[in-house]
Structures are given as structure tokens and as C-alpha cells.
Design a protein around this motif. Sequence first.
Motif, PDB file in Angstrom:
ATOM      1  N   PRO A  90       2.690 -14.548 -13.624  1.00 15.40           N
ATOM      2  CA  PRO A  90       1.943 -13.341 -13.024  1.00 15.40           C
ATOM      3  C   PRO A  90       0.682 -12.939 -13.378  1.00 15.40           C
ATOM      4  N   ASP A  91      -0.007 -12.095 -12.504  1.00 13.59           N
ATOM      5  CA  ASP A  91      -1.504 -12.014 -12.783  1.00 13.59           C
ATOM      6  C   ASP A  91      -1.847 -10.500 -12.535  1.00 13.59           C
ATOM      7  N   PHE A  92      -1.288  -9.607 -13.274  1.00 14.18           N
ATOM      8  CA  PHE A  92      -1.242  -8.329 -12.949  1.00 14.18           C
ATOM      9  C   PHE A  92      -2.624  -7.775 -13.033  1.00 14.18           C
ATOM     10  N   ALA A  93      -3.655  -8.395 -13.666  1.00 14.51           N
ATOM     11  CA  ALA A  93      -5.057  -7.973 -13.823  1.00 14.51           C
ATOM     12  C   ALA A  93      -5.830  -7.998 -12.467  1.00 14.51           C
ATOM     13  N   ARG A  94      -5.317  -8.828 -11.735  1.00 13.70           N
ATOM     14  CA  ARG A  94      -5.830  -9.239 -10.106  1.00 13.70           C
ATOM     15  C   ARG A  94      -4.880  -8.667  -9.124  1.00 13.70           C
ATOM     16  N   SER A  95      -3.644  -8.579  -9.438  1.00 16.14           N
ATOM     17  CA  SER A  95      -2.808  -8.064  -8.131  1.00 16.14           C
ATOM     18  C   SER A  95      -2.927  -6.645  -8.264  1.00 16.14           C
ATOM     19  N   GLU A  96      -2.904  -5.942  -9.277  1.00 13.76           N
ATOM     20  CA  GLU A  96      -2.904  -4.489  -9.439  1.00 13.76           C
ATOM     21  C   GLU A  96      -4.364  -3.916  -8.545  1.00 13.76           C
ATOM     22  N   PRO A  97      -5.391  -4.317  -8.843  1.00  8.22           N
ATOM     23  CA  PRO A  97      -6.693  -3.908  -8.268  1.00  8.22           C
ATOM     24  C   PRO A  97      -6.526  -4.191  -6.421  1.00  8.22           C
ATOM     25  N   ALA A  98      -5.715  -5.151  -6.173  1.00 10.13           N
ATOM     26  CA  ALA A  98      -5.505  -5.573  -4.855  1.00 10.13           C
ATOM     27  C   ALA A  98      -4.516  -4.543  -4.158  1.00 10.13           C
ATOM     28  N   TYR A  99      -3.439  -4.119  -4.977  1.00  9.83           N
ATOM     29  CA  TYR A  99      -2.716  -3.073  -4.671  1.00  9.83           C
ATOM     30  C   TYR A  99      -3.388  -1.948  -4.226  1.00  9.83           C
ATOM     31  N   ARG A 100      -4.219  -1.406  -5.078  1.00  7.56           N
ATOM     32  CA  ARG A 100      -5.097  -0.115  -4.929  1.00  7.56           C
ATOM     33  C   ARG A 100      -5.853  -0.482  -3.854  1.00  7.56           C
ATOM     34  N   ASN A 101      -6.394  -1.480  -3.423  1.00  9.29           N
ATOM     35  CA  ASN A 101      -7.387  -1.571  -2.142  1.00  9.29           C
ATOM     36  C   ASN A 101      -6.285  -1.392  -1.031  1.00  9.29           C
ATOM     37  N   ALA A 102      -5.095  -2.033  -1.052  1.00  8.58           N
ATOM     38  CA  ALA A 102      -4.260  -1.809  -0.068  1.00  8.58           C
ATOM     39  C   ALA A 102      -4.028  -0.220   0.321  1.00  8.58           C
ATOM     40  N   LEU A 103      -3.433   0.360  -0.730  1.00  9.18           N
ATOM     41  CA  LEU A 103      -3.320   1.692  -0.745  1.00  9.18           C
ATOM     42  C   LEU A 103      -4.498   2.760   0.040  1.00  9.18           C
ATOM     43  N   ALA A 104      -5.824   2.293  -0.668  1.00 13.79           N
ATOM     44  CA  ALA A 104      -6.969   2.840   0.069  1.00 13.79           C
ATOM     45  C   ALA A 104      -7.323   2.545   1.432  1.00 13.79           C
ATOM     46  N   ALA A 105      -6.875   1.115   1.808  1.00 14.46           N
ATOM     47  CA  ALA A 105      -7.064   1.155   3.339  1.00 14.46           C
ATOM     48  C   ALA A 105      -6.398   1.523   4.238  1.00 14.46           C
ATOM     49  N   TYR A 106      -4.860   1.721   3.811  1.00 15.22           N
ATOM     50  CA  TYR A 106      -3.889   2.364   4.431  1.00 15.22           C
ATOM     51  C   TYR A 106      -4.065   3.763   4.573  1.00 15.22           C
ATOM     52  N   SER A 107      -4.369   4.417   3.598  1.00 13.64           N
ATOM     53  CA  SER A 107      -4.616   5.799   3.422  1.00 13.64           C
ATOM     54  C   SER A 107      -5.814   6.082   4.370  1.00 13.64           C
ATOM     55  N   ALA A 108      -6.671   5.572   4.233  1.00 13.80           N
ATOM     56  CA  ALA A 108      -8.174   5.821   5.227  1.00 13.80           C
ATOM     57  C   ALA A 108      -7.949   5.798   6.605  1.00 13.80           C
ATOM     58  N   ASP A 109      -6.738   4.975   6.881  1.00  6.67           N
ATOM     59  CA  ASP A 109      -6.309   4.925   8.480  1.00  6.67           C
ATOM     60  C   ASP A 109      -5.218   5.957   8.748  1.00  6.67           C
ATOM     61  N   GLY A 110      -4.918   6.612   7.927  1.00  3.20           N
ATOM     62  CA  GLY A 110      -3.824   7.616   8.391  1.00  3.20           C
ATOM     63  C   GLY A 110      -2.302   6.935   8.185  1.00  3.20           C
ATOM     64  N   ARG A 111      -2.384   5.649   7.378  1.00  7.44           N
ATOM     65  CA  ARG A 111      -1.197   4.884   7.572  1.00  7.44           C
ATOM     66  C   ARG A 111      -0.587   5.260   6.106  1.00  7.44           C
ATOM     67  N   VAL A 112       0.873   4.593   5.984  1.00  6.70           N
ATOM     68  CA  VAL A 112       1.598   5.117   4.533  1.00  6.70           C
ATOM     69  C   VAL A 112       2.037   3.603   4.185  1.00  6.70           C
ATOM     70  N   ILE A 113       1.906   3.425   3.043  1.00  9.96           N
ATOM     71  CA  ILE A 113       2.754   2.474   2.227  1.00  9.96           C
ATOM     72  C   ILE A 113       3.308   2.744   0.920  1.00  9.96           C
ATOM     73  N   ARG A 114       4.569   2.540   0.948  1.00  5.95           N
ATOM     74  CA  ARG A 114       5.502   3.231  -0.384  1.00  5.95           C
ATOM     75  C   ARG A 114       6.403   2.020  -1.004  1.00  5.95           C
ATOM     76  N   ASP A 115       6.786   2.433  -1.925  1.00  6.67           N
ATOM     77  CA  ASP A 115       7.914   1.500  -2.947  1.00  6.67           C
ATOM     78  C   ASP A 115       9.078   2.109  -3.147  1.00  6.67           C
ATOM     79  N   ALA A 116      10.236   1.358  -2.440  1.00  6.14           N
ATOM     80  CA  ALA A 116      11.307   1.721  -2.656  1.00  6.14           C
ATOM     81  C   ALA A 116      12.329   0.827  -3.814  1.00  6.14           C
ATOM     82  N   THR A 117      11.554   0.024  -4.336  1.00  8.30           N
ATOM     83  CA  THR A 117      12.088  -1.141  -5.561  1.00  8.30           C
ATOM     84  C   THR A 117      12.905  -0.183  -6.400  1.00  8.30           C
ATOM     85  N   VAL A 118      14.164  -0.518  -6.674  1.00  5.06           N
ATOM     86  CA  VAL A 118      15.218   0.191  -7.530  1.00  5.06           C
ATOM     87  C   VAL A 118      14.486  -0.246  -8.976  1.00  5.06           C
TER      88      VAL A 118
END
Length: 272
Positions: A217-245
Amino acid sequence: MVFADINPLNRFGFYKALRDPAWYLSSRGRESRRRLAAYRDRHAGEQAVIIGSGPSLRHTDLSRLTGRTVFGMNRLYTGFDTLGLTVDYHLAINDYVLHYYGAELVGLGIPLFSAWSGRADVPYHSHVTDLYTLSDHDFEYDLTKRVPAGATVTYAAIQLAYYMGFTDVVLVGVDHRFILNSEEEASGPNAAIVRSGDDPNHFSSTYFPEGVIWQTPDFARSEPAYRNALAAYSADGRVIRDATVDGALTIFPRYPEDLRLPETGAAQSGGE
């Protein structure tokens, strides 16, 4: 004309065409872009569930996903029977995964999105669509151009769900936690390693069986990507959430781990 969709004023598109002209000029590349265009906003306003392959799936009631649109990734299909699961779409963008299992993925008959770079190992059928993946972690809104990989297939799935028009996305089985042996730890992130012994990082100990190559795994690259995804969804009034146990990913708001639908509907926002 085959050059019709190359805007010479778009430097990115122009130089990409020079770097990999087959994506623009070959019949497979042109057809994949046509298929991608047909998927745009196909599921506008709906909820999607993106399922990883973490060990937490063994403790997740996946029966609650009945009736929802589900994305599977990589070798999730090996657990269809044991997990009691079916999916509507499947993704695999890692070249090693496609090398070993591309034919199996195509054989499922499920709409498959796979990396253009691994196309030699993926027989092209009517239910297969190539994605032109790149290693950066920008959020891309037009997937006919490119798909930033962000060091994880989950990021590609998140962008694809957005492109298809889903306004509510739930992650399941994205544990964001890996057990590495001494060789894997010393090799660093995104290293190609030959699997030895059981696989402790997925729902099955034989998910990546002994002898195949997988990448750390490469968390140093994947975590900034996830933050970009959250920002993109939020800016468009969409939601993305995590239900992982018991998931270790803390970037996204939480969704109920029992996967129940919130009483106020899909637009309800979760908390950390």
C-alpha cells in the motif's frame, strides 16, 4: 476523423496523445471512450456502494445491500459465494491483477472497467471498458480523458461513481490497514512483492495466493486522493461515507456499519 476529439489547444490532451496515441487512434481506445461517454450520469441521483476486499467483510452483513447498485474491485469475485454477494460493476486497474486474473474478470460477464495499460491481459468484449489510468491523485470529472489512480483502485471507483451521476456513495470493506512482513515493510510503499504464505490483508487468506506479485500500500498517495474525492463530492452537494467495520480510514464521514438506510434518506450526512 480519428483526430476529431483531440483539441490541439489542450496541451494535456495533445501531449498525452503523443505519449500513448493508441488510446486515441486504435479501435479499442476509441470504443472504450465511446462506452465511457454512454455511462455519464446513467445513475444520476442514486446511491452506490463500493466494496473493497478487506478482512472486515467477514464481519459485514452484506445481505443489506440487496437492491442497491454495487461496485466490486479486484478479486472480490472470489468471495461471491462465501460472502453472499453480487455486484453490478467491477473494476481492476492494477497491471499485476490484470496479468494474473484479467481473463477471469472478463469471464464473470459483469460490466468490467480495467486499466488500458493492462489491456493485453484483458480480452475485449462488449461488457469491458478500458480506463486510461495515470499515477496522479487529482480528481477527474471527465473519465474519457484520464482516470487518476491515486495508488488505489478505490479512488478510481469513487471517480467512476461520480461520473455515473451517483450522489451518495458508501464504502464497505475498505479497511485501510495492512499487515506487512519484514520484506514488505523494508521494500516501502507501492513495491512489487512476491506473495509468500497466507494473505492477511483480505477477506480470504488465498486472495493473493503464494507466488503471485502484489504491491504494497501507498497511503502517502492514496490519502490525498481520498481528500480530493471528499472535496469534489462536497463541492457538488454529494456525499461519500465509510461503513467499513472497524475501518482505519478516517477521512470520510461515517455511515452505519450495519448498512441500514438512514430514516431521513440517502442525503443524510454522517459524522466521524
